[in-house]
Design an enzyme around this catalytic site. Structure first.
Site, short mmCIF file in Angstrom:
data_model
loop_
_atom_site.label_atom_id
_atom_site.label_comp_id
_atom_site.label_asym_id
_atom_site.label_seq_id
_atom_site.Cartn_x
_atom_site.Cartn_y
_atom_site.Cartn_z
N HIS A 1 -2.18 3.12 -7.22
CA HIS A 1 -3.28 3.84 -7.51
C HIS A 1 -3.01 5.27 -7.78
O HIS A 1 -3.79 6.46 -7.26
CB HIS A 1 -4.90 4.18 -6.47
CG HIS A 1 -4.55 2.68 -5.54
ND1 HIS A 1 -5.40 1.81 -6.37
CD2 HIS A 1 -5.09 2.30 -3.99
CE1 HIS A 1 -5.44 1.09 -6.12
NE2 HIS A 1 -4.67 0.29 -4.71
N LYS B 1 0.71 -0.87 0.08
CA LYS B 1 0.08 -0.06 -0.32
C LYS B 1 0.73 1.37 -0.11
O LYS B 1 2.16 1.22 -0.07
CB LYS B 1 -1.33 -0.07 1.47
CG LYS B 1 -2.27 -1.01 1.21
CD LYS B 1 -3.02 -0.96 -0.09
CE LYS B 1 -4.61 -0.32 0.20
NZ LYS B 1 -4.73 -0.10 -0.72
#
Length: 361
Positions: free
Chosen positions: A95, A77
């Site tokens: 992302h 992450k």
């Protein structure tokens, strides 16, 4: 040729317990001539001693910032906000390539430091298919949370999941929890969008295991969305992978007071993208309060949009994902010859070019 170093970092996110590299996998990498450094972690589901016993070099959390610049930093992450300049090659889910919130500042950090970003989401073969994903367990867990929320709604009791989420010991333990909260004879209906993918298959598996009638939609059913059909189900589990602008599956004005739909679990969870097919919320929901009221002009629908769902089943999710990742970690030494890494790097370069052109314009 200098030996490659793969550096497994501790995750900055406090609720992230998964790992992309198992102790057994680390041992395989070292046997293949790759050095492995593992940062100690109190969160990671596999204990530090297992990596140490495998022969890994252990480091303190965050030590990757001082790692040799040719070390490849592996994680899952988001990175911490510092340093401002990133000089290593990083592998993780960033992302950022679909212009999500903060994408320009992140890419600027890499460009400023001379590093590079190999986003796991863009690890694809020449056929365009992703080679490593947590999808199955994301769909599995997203559907499980929706099912728990629906059962609590049905009997009018306080939301179990909104008491705060904790990782489950196993998928079997999760099954037991759902069964213990269910009412005898009460079964919802569910619509799974993106049913043919990894996430969709995970969602379908746990729903059908608990007796839920599941409607399965793929691309054909979303070309001309039947919103009345969506609203006619008790649960909506969105597992669609959207890469371009499409009409929303549901917007706030579509939700009516008399709609049957009561719980949405947005497994795809991409609220910061212009391509979000469920513009019913502005940010992911958290482990403390995973279910919120969706934006609507009429009626009440609970929405779950947790962006690290597989961390709620960290053992199963890590084992499956790390197994998929291992062959590509082995090929990192010759990544210019591996189509998966070539395609991944091309996605990064394209994102940087897009940002540079937008700034010039």
């Amino acid at each position: 040729m200098k030996k490659l170093t793969i550096w497994l970092r501790d995750e900055a996110r406090m609720t992230e317990r998964r790992t992309p590299l198992l102790p057994e996998g680390a041992k395989e990498l070292m046997a293949a001539g790759i050095d492995v450094v593992v940062e100690k972690s109190d969160k990671r589901i596999f204990k530090n001693a297992l990596y140490e016993n495998a022969g890994c070099t252990m480091a303190e959390p965050g030590a990757w910032e001082q790692a040799p610049t040719d070390a490849v930093i592996l994680g899952l992450k988001e990175l911490p906000a510092a340093p401002r300049a990133l000089e290593h090659t990083h592998i993780y889910f960033a992302h950022a390539f679909k212009k999500q919130s903060g994408w320009q500042s992140l890419l600027t950090r890499f460009m400023r430091g001379g590093g590079s970003l190999l986003d796991i989401e863009y690890m694809k073969g020449d056929d365009g298919r992703r080679v490593a994903a947590f999808g199955f367990w994301a769909g599995y867990m997203g559907a499980a949370l929706a099912l728990l929320q629906w059962h609590d709604q049905k009997v009018g009791r306080p939301s179990y999941i909104n008491e705060g989420l904790m990782p489950h010991e196993s998928a079997k333990a999760l099954d037991h929890l759902i069964s213990s909260r269910a009412m005898a004879g009460e079964k919802p209906t569910a619509l799974v969008i993106g049913a043919g993918g990894r996430s969709g298959s995970g969602a379908i598996k746990i729903l059908e295991r608990h007796g839920v009638e599941v409607t399965k939609w793929g691309r054909a059913e979303t070309k001309d969305v039947d919103r009345e059909a969506i609203l006619g189900h008790d649960l909506l589990i969105n597992c669609a992978y959207v890469t371009g602008q499409i009409p929303p599956f549901l917007a706030p004005h579509h939700i009516k007071a008399d709609s049957r739909l009561k719980v949405i679990s947005d497994v795809s969870c991409d609220p910061f993208s212009d391509y979000n097919p469920l513009p019913l919320y502005s940010a992911p929901t958290c482990w403390k309060t995973p279910a919120i009221a969706a934006k609507s002009h009429e009626g009440r629908v609970d929405l779950i949009a947790v962006d690290n769902l597989p961390s709620l089943l960290p053992t199963e999710a890590s084992i499956e994902f790390a197994t998929m990742m291992l062959p590509y970690l082995k090929s990192l030494r010759d990544r210019a010859q591996d189509p998966v890494w070539v395609n991944c790097n091309a996605s990064y370069q394209h994102a940087c070019d897009t940002m540079t052109k937008s700034e010039v314009a």
